[in-house]
Design an enzyme around this catalytic site. Structure first.
Site, mmCIF file in Angstrom:
data_model
loop_
_atom_site.group_PDB
_atom_site.id
_atom_site.type_symbol
_atom_site.label_atom_id
_atom_site.label_comp_id
_atom_site.label_asym_id
_atom_site.label_seq_id
_atom_site.Cartn_x
_atom_site.Cartn_y
_atom_site.Cartn_z
ATOM 1 N N GLU A 276 -23.082 39.167 56.574
ATOM 2 C CA GLU A 276 -22.311 40.485 56.627
ATOM 3 C C GLU A 276 -20.979 40.574 57.989
ATOM 4 O OE1 GLU A 276 -25.681 43.736 57.386
ATOM 5 O OE2 GLU A 276 -24.280 44.804 59.216
ATOM 6 N N GLU A 279 -19.006 39.572 54.605
ATOM 7 C CA GLU A 279 -18.784 41.379 53.781
ATOM 8 C C GLU A 279 -17.600 41.987 54.595
ATOM 9 O OE1 GLU A 279 -22.706 43.446 53.872
ATOM 10 O OE2 GLU A 279 -22.007 44.411 51.691
ATOM 11 N N CYS A 296 -29.437 47.081 58.108
ATOM 12 C CA CYS A 296 -30.815 47.068 58.162
ATOM 13 C C CYS A 296 -31.598 48.212 58.941
ATOM 14 C CB CYS A 296 -29.997 46.094 59.850
ATOM 15 S SG CYS A 296 -29.377 46.467 61.136
ATOM 16 N N SER A 316 -23.422 48.111 53.766
ATOM 17 C CA SER A 316 -23.753 47.123 54.116
ATOM 18 C C SER A 316 -24.470 46.128 52.798
ATOM 19 C CB SER A 316 -24.138 45.993 54.995
ATOM 20 O OG SER A 316 -24.535 44.932 54.509
ATOM 21 N N LYS A 355 -40.450 50.552 58.218
ATOM 22 C CA LYS A 355 -40.305 49.556 57.936
ATOM 23 C C LYS A 355 -41.458 49.116 56.344
ATOM 24 C CE LYS A 355 -37.276 46.971 59.919
ATOM 25 N NZ LYS A 355 -35.751 46.343 59.075
ATOM 26 N N GLU A 358 -40.164 50.834 53.980
ATOM 27 C CA GLU A 358 -38.754 49.468 52.990
ATOM 28 C C GLU A 358 -39.270 48.564 52.595
ATOM 29 O OE1 GLU A 358 -36.436 47.030 56.358
ATOM 30 O OE2 GLU A 358 -35.017 47.263 54.901
ATOM 31 N N GLU A 363 -35.939 47.593 45.311
ATOM 32 C CA GLU A 363 -34.510 47.403 45.699
ATOM 33 C C GLU A 363 -34.707 46.149 46.325
ATOM 34 O OE1 GLU A 363 -35.486 50.957 46.642
ATOM 35 O OE2 GLU A 363 -33.613 51.514 46.089
ATOM 36 N N CYS A 501 -34.216 49.559 67.681
ATOM 37 C CA CYS A 501 -35.795 48.838 67.636
ATOM 38 C C CYS A 501 -36.991 48.923 68.986
ATOM 39 C CB CYS A 501 -35.178 47.924 66.848
ATOM 40 S SG CYS A 501 -34.950 47.258 65.397
HETATM 41 FE FE1 HC0 Z 1 -35.397 45.586 64.269
HETATM 42 FE FE2 HC0 Z 1 -33.838 44.377 62.466
HETATM 43 S S1 HC0 Z 1 -33.697 44.149 64.940
HETATM 44 S S2 HC0 Z 1 -34.330 46.309 62.013
HETATM 45 O O1 HC0 Z 1 -34.298 46.924 64.212
HETATM 46 O O2 HC0 Z 1 -32.024 44.545 62.060
HETATM 47 O O3 HC0 Z 1 -37.650 46.956 62.820
HETATM 48 O O4 HC0 Z 1 -36.802 44.090 65.909
HETATM 49 O O5 HC0 Z 1 -36.775 43.294 63.067
HETATM 50 O O6 HC0 Z 1 -35.253 43.369 59.823
HETATM 51 O O7 HC0 Z 1 -33.482 41.203 62.744
HETATM 52 C C1 HC0 Z 1 -37.389 46.790 64.041
HETATM 53 C C2 HC0 Z 1 -36.156 44.410 66.020
HETATM 54 C C3 HC0 Z 1 -35.731 43.635 63.411
HETATM 55 C C4 HC0 Z 1 -34.602 43.487 60.519
HETATM 56 C C5 HC0 Z 1 -33.917 42.403 63.063
HETATM 57 C C6 HC0 Z 1 -32.598 44.130 62.048
HETATM 58 FE FE1 SF4 Z 2 -34.958 51.751 62.193
HETATM 59 FE FE2 SF4 Z 2 -36.479 52.905 64.494
HETATM 60 FE FE3 SF4 Z 2 -37.050 51.106 62.449
HETATM 61 FE FE4 SF4 Z 2 -35.483 50.161 64.285
HETATM 62 S S1 SF4 Z 2 -37.656 50.554 64.570
HETATM 63 S S2 SF4 Z 2 -34.856 49.826 61.992
HETATM 64 S S3 SF4 Z 2 -34.327 51.413 64.658
HETATM 65 S S4 SF4 Z 2 -36.840 52.877 61.868
#
Ligand code: HC0
Ligand code: SF4
Ligand code: SF4
Length: 572
Positions: A276, A279, A296, A316, A355, A358, A363, A501
């Site tokens: 990133e 980028e 992310c 990104s 997640k 995700e 994709e 997070c």
């Molecule tokens: Fe997160 Fe991550 S920091 S999104 O907030 O970028 O869930 O803890 O794992 O993938 O590394 C969440 C936390 C992660 C990812 C990382 C990012």
């Molecule tokens: Fe996004 Fe919340 Fe998941 Fe972190 S915990 S990746 S801020 S939705």
């Protein structure tokens, strides 16, 4: 200032203070259910009633007035509260022994405190099918207490408005518009509604059995990875104080559960900075698709898809770190170990329920294999550890496996708002300077301010305007300012969850009472920055295994193989 009395105690409080807040500030305990500090003040549940003259009034919305004489502990008050809770219980699916929130349920705790032994009222019950259409959030209206905490969170904190009150009177339920399944709405899967819910009406889609099955399958090679924020919260599920760092114990527990390799998402967070950062420098050079927006957080990505589709090209192209890690486990690692990638199951332990959405996105797969097969939350991992009878608090510390388990302080701080930006700045700054830099703590991007801004002067004479938002209502404000031209920003970091997070929708749930006396996002973020400070290497580009993976496998950041494995594109 307002002068008044509660239970004979003379108080002086600023105008606008509620009776509930005033009482709690001097240690007088008034129970409540719908009240959630900074999020929900609706006086809908009436559990917090107090006696004011001849009347019973909900104290959470009652502003203190001069001369008031409030009583919080009279027979009339106690009986009223008991009646309210009994009525709630009379229309509640009371399966406490098997409920996901057993022992962490505010209604259960209230019933216990109020010494409710039987329920005098039995009558009609709400019947409503469970909505498990979403990959992330399961809704069970038969447990809902109609406190509205989830609605306020989704609407005010996240500005998503995916759910609201529907119907009237006894038929009232919380539901998406037109009673659509949650998966068909603008819900961005953040799970902040789960964190706000006092009972078991909202919880994550559970995938624990899938993981036990994979571990038990002799044909599967099961690899686990852990997100940055899990290590500063998992201990809470085992009675440790908020903000305890349990990285080594977590690794040890994962080995005992039977995973074949224990890797760290943080490794891929370092890799994300390389990809990133490169980028960003390229886009600054070409002037295209600025501001560059981090990608992310899957809740944030979905928010952009629903509400700002015209800005999708600003995201990104980097996959999120755990997806990158999964892609590398099934390519680089599989090749190194001579394992058929199709036989590898990648499990991600995340503080997040988005997640779970995700990892299933088309994709985000490489060569027809999902990068990540199963996502568990911090809470689900704790559940597995308990199920396995592991004495977590007394585990000794163990280290992650290599080569995909080594990381730097820059990666750990991804878990707190501002962390991705700070990690990127550490690397971009040093690469542009072409020499080692000592001052790497960018305090200006830390903290819990909803929108943070910083201008970083680069050694090459250029500068980067960075902005950071957490909580999507803040992100919306920021994007609107960027779109209107009010702000000129080059780089935007957004995390959907307030605080990032560390307080994601998959983390240990903190009850309303604790949220009043402690800012959990601050405590967990402190632990994150302590972990960063404790590590010998604190810049992503200094991670020796990152250097190695570029030399042995990937070539260069943003190179051909990186694009194939580590990048993606979201389309309108
Ligand atoms: Fe997160 Fe991550 S920091 S999104 O907030 O970028 O869930 O803890 O794992 O993938 O590394 C969440 C936390 C992660 C990812 C990382 C990012
Ligand atoms: Fe996004 Fe919340 Fe998941 Fe972190 S915990 S990746 S801020 S939705
Ligand atoms: Fe709203 Fe997030 Fe809950 Fe979806 S997961 S209903 S967006 S709070």
């Amino acid at each position: 200032m307002i002068k008044f009395k509660i239970d004979g105690i003379e108080l002086e409080v600023p105008k606008g203070t509620t009776v509930l807040e005033a009482a709690r500030s001097v240690g007088i305990k008034i129970p409540s259910l719908c009240y959630l500090k900074d999020v929900n003040k609706s006086s809908s549940c009436r559990v917090c009633v107090v006696e004011v003259g001849p009347r019973l009034i909900a104290s959470c919305t009652l502003a203190a007035e001069n001369g008031m004489d409030i009583k919080t502990n009279t027979a009339k008050v106690r009986e009223a509260r008991r009646t309210v809770v009994e009525l709630l219980l009379s229309n509640h699916k009371r399966e406490c022994t098997t409920c996901v929130r057993s022992e962490n349920c505010e209604l259960q705790a209230l019933a216990k405190d109020l010494n409710i032994r039987d329920i005098r009222f039995e009558g009609e019950k709400t019947t409503c099918p469970i909505d498990d259409s979403s990959t992330s959030v399961v809704r069970d209206q038969e447990k809902c207490v109609l406190c509205g905490r989830c609605i306020s969170t989704c609407g005010n904190v996240q500005s998503v408005h995916a759910i609201g009150f529907a119907n009237r009177g006894f038929s009232t339920v919380v539901a998406p518009a037109y009673h659509k399944p949650l998966s068909d709405t603008v819900c961005i899967n953040c799970g902040q509604c789960i964190m706000a819910c006092p009972v078991g009406a909202l919880h994550e889609k559970e995938n624990i059995k899938d993981v036990w099955n994979a571990i038990a399958d002799p044909d599967k090679y099961v690899v686990v990875q852990t997100a940055p924020a899990v290590r500063v919260a998992l201990g809470e599920e085992f009675g440790m104080p908020v903000g305890s760092r349990v990285t080594g114990k977590m690794v040890s527990a994962l080995r005992k559960l039977g995973f074949d390799k224990v890797f760290d998402t943080d490794f891929a967070a370092d890799l994300t900075i390389m990809e990133e950062g490169t980028e960003l420098l390229k886009r600054l050079e070409s002037g295209e698709n600025l501001p560059l927006m981090t990608s992310c957080c899957p809740g944030w990505v979905k928010f952009v898809e629903h509400f700002y589709p015209d800005m999708l090209d600003n995201l990104s192209t980097c996959k999120s770190p755990h997806q990158m890690e999964g892609a590398l486990i099934k390519s680089y690692f599989a090749k190194k170990m001579d394992i058929d990638p199709a036989k590898i199951t990648v499990v991600s332990i995340m503080p997040c329920v988005a997640k779970k959405f995700e990892n299933q996105r088309e994709e985000l797969s490489s060569e027809n294999l999902q990068d990540v097969d199963i996502v568990l939350t911090t809470r689900e991992l704790a559940q597995m550890i308990k199920e396995a009878g592991i004495d977590f608090a007394n585990l000794s510390d163990e280290e992650f496996d290599n080569p995909l388990g080594e990381s730097t302080g820059a990666a750990v701080i991804f878990g707190a708002t501002g962390g991705v930006a700070e990690a990127a700045l550490r690397t971009v700054f040093e690469i542009t300077a072409g020499k080692e830099l000592e001052a790497i703590d960018y305090e200006v991007v830390r903290g819990t301010e909803g929108i943070k801004e910083a201008t970083i002067e680069l050694p090459n004479g250029k500068s980067i305007n960075a902005a950071i938002a957490h909580g999507l209502a803040n992100a919306r404000k920021l994007l609107d300012m960027v779109k209107s031209g009010e702000k000129k920003i080059d780089f935007i970091e957004v995390m959907a969850c307030p605080g990032g997070c560390v307080t994601g929708g998959g983390q240990p749930i903190i009850d309303a009472k604790t949220r009043e006396v402690m800012d959990v996002k601050i405590e967990r973020a402190k632990a994150i920055y302590d972990e960063d400070k404790s590590l010998p290497i604190r810049k992503s580009h200094k991670n020796p295994y990152i250097k190695q993976i570029y030399e042995e496998f990937l070539g260069e950041p943003n190179g051909h193989l990186s694009h194939e494995l580590l990048h993606t594109h979201y389309q309108k």
